[in-house]
Design a protein around this motif. Sequence first.
Motif, PDB file in Angstrom:
ATOM      1  N   ARG A  67       1.006  -1.170   0.161  1.00  0.00           N
ATOM      2  CA  ARG A  67      -0.146   0.090   0.008  1.00  0.00           C
ATOM      3  C   ARG A  67       0.903   1.310  -0.009  1.00  0.00           C
ATOM      4  O   ARG A  67       0.641   2.324  -0.725  1.00  0.00           O
ATOM      5  CB  ARG A  67      -1.011  -0.039   1.158  1.00  0.00           C
ATOM      6  N   ILE A  68       1.903   1.036   0.604  1.00  0.00           N
ATOM      7  CA  ILE A  68       3.064   2.429   0.442  1.00  0.00           C
ATOM      8  C   ILE A  68       3.521   2.668  -0.709  1.00  0.00           C
ATOM      9  O   ILE A  68       3.528   3.612  -0.959  1.00  0.00           O
ATOM     10  CB  ILE A  68       3.974   2.146   1.647  1.00  0.00           C
ATOM     11  N   LEU A  69       3.923   1.494  -1.469  1.00  0.00           N
ATOM     12  CA  LEU A  69       4.470   1.529  -2.583  1.00  0.00           C
ATOM     13  C   LEU A  69       3.386   2.295  -3.558  1.00  0.00           C
ATOM     14  O   LEU A  69       3.919   3.158  -4.450  1.00  0.00           O
ATOM     15  CB  LEU A  69       4.925   0.097  -3.023  1.00  0.00           C
ATOM     16  N   GLY A 124       8.853   4.821 -10.202  1.00  0.00           N
ATOM     17  CA  GLY A 124       8.869   3.377 -10.043  1.00  0.00           C
ATOM     18  C   GLY A 124       9.503   3.226  -8.526  1.00  0.00           C
ATOM     19  O   GLY A 124      10.499   3.994  -7.954  1.00  0.00           O
ATOM     20  N   ILE A 125       8.980   2.233  -7.823  1.00  0.00           N
ATOM     21  CA  ILE A 125       9.587   1.795  -6.474  1.00  0.00           C
ATOM     22  C   ILE A 125       9.543   0.370  -6.339  1.00  0.00           C
ATOM     23  O   ILE A 125       8.512  -0.229  -6.965  1.00  0.00           O
ATOM     24  CB  ILE A 125       8.727   2.735  -5.416  1.00  0.00           C
ATOM     25  N   VAL A 126      10.522  -0.155  -5.600  1.00  0.00           N
ATOM     26  CA  VAL A 126      10.602  -1.518  -5.031  1.00  0.00           C
ATOM     27  C   VAL A 126      10.725  -1.588  -3.733  1.00  0.00           C
ATOM     28  O   VAL A 126      11.428  -0.591  -2.971  1.00  0.00           O
ATOM     29  CB  VAL A 126      11.764  -2.366  -5.875  1.00  0.00           C
ATOM     30  N   ALA A 127      10.535  -2.876  -3.144  1.00  0.00           N
ATOM     31  CA  ALA A 127      10.689  -2.922  -1.806  1.00  0.00           C
ATOM     32  C   ALA A 127      11.025  -4.476  -1.527  1.00  0.00           C
ATOM     33  O   ALA A 127      10.194  -5.387  -1.964  1.00  0.00           O
ATOM     34  CB  ALA A 127       9.899  -2.498  -0.729  1.00  0.00           C
ATOM     35  N   THR A 130       6.622  -3.838  -5.950  1.00  0.00           N
ATOM     36  CA  THR A 130       7.020  -2.964  -6.872  1.00  0.00           C
ATOM     37  C   THR A 130       5.565  -2.278  -7.137  1.00  0.00           C
ATOM     38  O   THR A 130       4.441  -2.869  -6.773  1.00  0.00           O
ATOM     39  CB  THR A 130       7.399  -3.445  -8.336  1.00  0.00           C
ATOM     40  N   ALA A 131       5.837  -0.993  -7.624  1.00  0.00           N
ATOM     41  CA  ALA A 131       4.664  -0.009  -8.186  1.00  0.00           C
ATOM     42  C   ALA A 131       5.491   0.817  -9.115  1.00  0.00           C
ATOM     43  O   ALA A 131       6.627   1.178  -8.922  1.00  0.00           O
ATOM     44  CB  ALA A 131       4.131   0.726  -6.936  1.00  0.00           C
ATOM     45  N   GLY A 132       4.423   1.505 -10.090  1.00  0.00           N
ATOM     46  CA  GLY A 132       5.100   2.171 -10.945  1.00  0.00           C
ATOM     47  C   GLY A 132       5.572   1.465 -11.975  1.00  0.00           C
ATOM     48  O   GLY A 132       5.898   0.168 -12.121  1.00  0.00           O
ATOM     49  N   GLN A 161       7.985  -0.196 -19.083  1.00  0.00           N
ATOM     50  CA  GLN A 161       8.463  -1.582 -18.555  1.00  0.00           C
ATOM     51  C   GLN A 161       8.443  -1.622 -16.879  1.00  0.00           C
ATOM     52  O   GLN A 161       8.563  -0.475 -16.402  1.00  0.00           O
ATOM     53  CB  GLN A 161      10.187  -1.724 -18.843  1.00  0.00           C
ATOM     54  N   ARG A 162       8.024  -2.625 -16.390  1.00  0.00           N
ATOM     55  CA  ARG A 162       7.867  -2.885 -15.035  1.00  0.00           C
ATOM     56  C   ARG A 162       9.176  -2.918 -14.382  1.00  0.00           C
ATOM     57  O   ARG A 162      10.113  -3.464 -14.867  1.00  0.00           O
ATOM     58  CB  ARG A 162       7.138  -3.992 -14.774  1.00  0.00           C
ATOM     59  N   ARG A 163       9.227  -2.538 -12.947  1.00  0.00           N
ATOM     60  CA  ARG A 163      10.375  -2.774 -12.039  1.00  0.00           C
ATOM     61  C   ARG A 163      10.491  -4.258 -11.714  1.00  0.00           C
ATOM     62  O   ARG A 163       9.421  -4.966 -11.977  1.00  0.00           O
ATOM     63  CB  ARG A 163      10.362  -1.805 -11.026  1.00  0.00           C
TER      64      ARG A 163
END
Length: 371
Positions: free
Chosen positions: A7-9, A20-23, A35-37, A45-47
């Motif tokens: 949810r934070i991503l 784009g963000i990953v965790a 991932t998100a974005g 392209q996805r992360r």
Amino acid sequence: MARDIQRILDWAVAEDGVPGIVAEVHDADGSWFGTAGVADLATGQRRQPGEHLHIGSSGKAFTAATVLTLAAEGRLSLEDPVNTWLPGVMEAGGYDGDKITIRHLLNHTGGLFLTGLAPDLQHSMVTQPTRVWTTSELVRLAVSQPPVGEPGEQFVYANGGYYLAGAIIEKVTGDTYAAEVERAVIRPLGLTHTHVRPADATGYPHPHPTAYITGALKDGVDPATLTAENWASMIDPDKPPTDVTALNTSWGWAAGGVVSTTEDLTRFLRAIATGGLLPPAQHHEMWTMVTKGGAAWLPHARYGLGVIEFDSAGMDGLTVRGVSGTLPGSFTLALSTDDGQRSVTVHTTIEPKTLDLPIKIIETMYGVALT
């Protein structure tokens, strides 16, 4: 936990302007990667896992660990004055190299100015984004402005201290900074996707995300007029994200020149957080915190030697340790409990505008209230 972090991503992309963000999370439930974005706004392209990321000032912990390894080997001491290894270098800027020690360099208490705001560096990043900075130029940059305090007096975040530490590593060993980080940190921990970025690098190994900055110079602004004081007023925050993947980052060097992955960075952090890399004496030195304003950019945080730790009052009795770094187009935050049982590593393709993202991650991951 995974759903809460996801949810934070999603919030970071929808509300905070992160492309784009990953965790990567490790806890009692196992491992999770979210991932998100997107990795690239143009292609969509996805992360993905395994991306090569510039970890910015998180690389300071690699430098500190390398210095501490040399200390464990008896080749230097943290109490060595800078003049022991780089005689006369600091005096060029009005500093006393007989009083400023290696420890001062690593915990930002040497009285050096805020190197990131040096006019020469600011101008260069705008007017000469592909400029390659040499070690000697970075050492001169470190002392190009007057002292802001006496050694040991206060915490002032200064990349210049790490430029000098990198130069000391090379002087002590007769080898390159990159080779010593490889010997002391990368090989012992098996970080097969981690390296010190070459000074003349123009790209990253694949896969990697595109790096973006949020704003560009306002129309009609002459880059030659930029100063540390007027920089913020010269930026137009409403301009669309600009691709800065090709930006030369040689000015990071020993202050932040490491490329890694979320998996490798997690492994590195858990090793230094738990004592899995350094001997006990040097592990203790790394996690001895500055008590005068260290790491004030995050609530309840203090700075050690290239690392941050949250005080127990802010973390509800937990000992949470970490590294963090930012540079144009990249932000990393890696955290772990001191037993290595609960860790999270986050990367974004743009510098966050506020502290909201890291605070949300910390509060959710460790069940504490920082605000």
